[in-house]
Design an enzyme around this catalytic site. Sequence first.
Site, short mmCIF file in Angstrom:
data_model
loop_
_atom_site.label_atom_id
_atom_site.label_comp_id
_atom_site.label_asym_id
_atom_site.label_seq_id
_atom_site.Cartn_x
_atom_site.Cartn_y
_atom_site.Cartn_z
CB SER A 11 -9.59 -11.25 -2.05
OG SER A 11 -8.43 -11.49 -1.26
CG HIS A 26 -1.54 -0.98 1.79
ND1 HIS A 26 -1.15 -0.31 2.94
CD2 HIS A 26 -1.69 -2.28 2.15
CE1 HIS A 26 -1.05 -1.17 3.94
NE2 HIS A 26 -1.37 -2.38 3.48
CG ASP A 45 2.46 -8.75 0.64
OD1 ASP A 45 2.80 -7.60 0.28
OD2 ASP A 45 2.94 -9.33 1.63
#
Length: 259
Positions: A226, A142, A86
């Site tokens: 990040s 992911h 996301d």
Amino acid sequence: MRKTFFRLCFELSSHPVLSSMLQAFTTSKASRWLIPSFVRVYNINGQEAEKPLHTYQSLQEVFTRTLTENCRPIDLSPKSIVSPVDGVLAEQGTLSDEANFVVKNQTYTLEEMLGGKEKAKLYREGTYLLFYLSPSHYHRIHSPVNGTIKEQWTLGNKSAPVNNLGLRYGKRPLSRNYRLLTELEAEEGRCIVAKIGALNVNSIVPTHQSEHVDKGEEIGYFAFGSSVMLFFEKGTIQLDHQPRAVEVKMGEKVGSWLR
């Protein structure tokens, strides 16, 4: 004021002492009383979290929360490439014939980014995507494709912020910060998932257990602010979005294999 404080906590200062103090606080139970404020300030959707938000014991636990099953549908089209996180798809484009790319008017070399000439040659004139994660985002990472992990390595020892200001005014933080790079080999081609931290070795935690990963499978998480970059070989993919900043969800299609 509260938003500034939370941004300090999770995007962090490049000063090692302040970073260590903030890390110690956000991982302690003493930070628990700030969870309701954090949720309000960043509009965290508690319905998506795997556990009720009041059960988390620290700000860090909320930040690294897992989501309920099927909360993020994975595009399972055979040729699709999905967002690994996301976040904001902030930059995307084609690497130059010298394997360079530009982010916020700063030129990066793929050799510095990946840590070697031979690896950089493989991705010359390929495609790159940059995803930025703010404190409001889900911070698990992911796999963007089905593939086999061919290699994983770490580089960098800096801890500069990787937010918008850090990318614009910092000294090439994407290729100097601590980062964990994972090269995946799919039937259609290879890609590198570069996970770029904003603190230290403990800011990126790998979670995958096997060499093969499925599209959408969790491979790690960020403990603090990040960014993630994807690199693909020349002529292997087609991008879905126009080259402008766009909010994306993990599992959402961002490109397609051409092979």
